[in-house]
Design a protein around this motif. Structure first.
Motif, PDB file in Angstrom:
ATOM      1  N   TYR A 160       0.773  -1.074   0.170  1.00  0.00           N
ATOM      2  CA  TYR A 160       0.067   0.171  -0.036  1.00  0.00           C
ATOM      3  C   TYR A 160       0.887   1.162  -0.063  1.00  0.00           C
ATOM      4  O   TYR A 160       2.048   1.206   0.413  1.00  0.00           O
ATOM      5  N   THR A 198       1.040   5.585   0.803  1.00  0.00           N
ATOM      6  CA  THR A 198       0.285   6.756   1.322  1.00  0.00           C
ATOM      7  C   THR A 198       0.296   8.018   0.580  1.00  0.00           C
ATOM      8  O   THR A 198       1.459   8.238  -0.179  1.00  0.00           O
ATOM      9  N   THR A 199      -0.719   8.763   0.639  1.00  0.00           N
ATOM     10  CA  THR A 199      -0.751  10.013   0.075  1.00  0.00           C
ATOM     11  C   THR A 199      -0.101  10.918   0.679  1.00  0.00           C
ATOM     12  O   THR A 199       0.106  11.000   1.710  1.00  0.00           O
ATOM     13  N   THR A 240      -2.940   9.593   4.093  1.00  0.00           N
ATOM     14  CA  THR A 240      -4.076   8.660   3.818  1.00  0.00           C
ATOM     15  C   THR A 240      -3.525   7.358   3.129  1.00  0.00           C
ATOM     16  O   THR A 240      -2.781   7.418   2.250  1.00  0.00           O
ATOM     17  N   THR A 251      -3.653   4.096   0.737  1.00  0.00           N
ATOM     18  CA  THR A 251      -4.280   3.631  -0.514  1.00  0.00           C
ATOM     19  C   THR A 251      -3.736   2.312  -1.040  1.00  0.00           C
ATOM     20  O   THR A 251      -2.241   2.183  -0.946  1.00  0.00           O
ATOM     21  N   TRP A 252      -4.644   1.554  -1.707  1.00  0.00           N
ATOM     22  CA  TRP A 252      -3.957   0.318  -2.286  1.00  0.00           C
ATOM     23  C   TRP A 252      -3.518   0.600  -3.625  1.00  0.00           C
ATOM     24  O   TRP A 252      -3.067  -0.317  -4.409  1.00  0.00           O
ATOM     25  N   GLU A 253      -3.899   1.834  -4.071  1.00  0.00           N
ATOM     26  CA  GLU A 253      -3.457   2.177  -5.341  1.00  0.00           C
ATOM     27  C   GLU A 253      -1.990   2.943  -5.551  1.00  0.00           C
ATOM     28  O   GLU A 253      -1.931   3.870  -4.942  1.00  0.00           O
ATOM     29  N   LYS A 259       0.196  -0.453 -12.558  1.00  0.00           N
ATOM     30  CA  LYS A 259      -0.256  -1.215 -11.431  1.00  0.00           C
ATOM     31  C   LYS A 259       0.011  -2.534 -11.671  1.00  0.00           C
ATOM     32  O   LYS A 259       0.096  -2.759 -12.908  1.00  0.00           O
TER      33      LYS A 259
END
Length: 122
Positions: free
Chosen positions: A64, A66-67, A71, A73-75, A81
């Motif tokens: 994962y 972090t933004t 936050t 995110t899995w993206e 990807k």
């Protein structure tokens, strides 16, 4: 208390304080865990966070990110990807902008966080 007792208490307090400071300094001079970053495609290693290295979820083992606001995110924040081929039972990679796909791990997704014990010196 009389003056003698007062001085003994102060000396005792001072010794306790000095021992506490020594313990802190010794603790600061000991080993600590640091993190560096390694790219398994390019072979690059750096102490500077490339800002695309994923974290690993301890519970699931999944990557994962972090933004900027912290936050999770899995993206992946980059262009690539990872997908899973059920037919071949292995991952493949898709460029989110161009839809290009490849079996080869893109350099952008090859960053890893590596924990390393470092000896601190004063």
């Amino acid at each position: 208390p009389d003056k003698k007792t007062f001085h003994k208490m102060n000396r005792s307090s001072l010794l306790t304080f000095v021992f506490a400071i020594v313990a802190i300094v010794i603790g600061l001079a000991s080993a600590r865990e640091a993190q560096y970053f390694y790219n398994s495609v390019s072979g690059e290693a750096t102490w500077t966070d490339p800002l695309i290295a994923p974290w690993i979820d301890e519970e699931t083992g999944k990557k994962y990110w972090t933004t900027a606001d912290g936050t999770a995110t899995w993206e992946s924040p980059g262009n690539w990807k990872e997908e899973w081929s059920t037919e071949h039972k292995m991952p493949f990679y898709v460029n989110k902008k161009t839809s290009e796909s490849t079996w080869d791990l893109p350099e952008e997704l090859a960053w890893e966080r590596v924990n390393h014990e470092v000896e601190d010196t004063l």
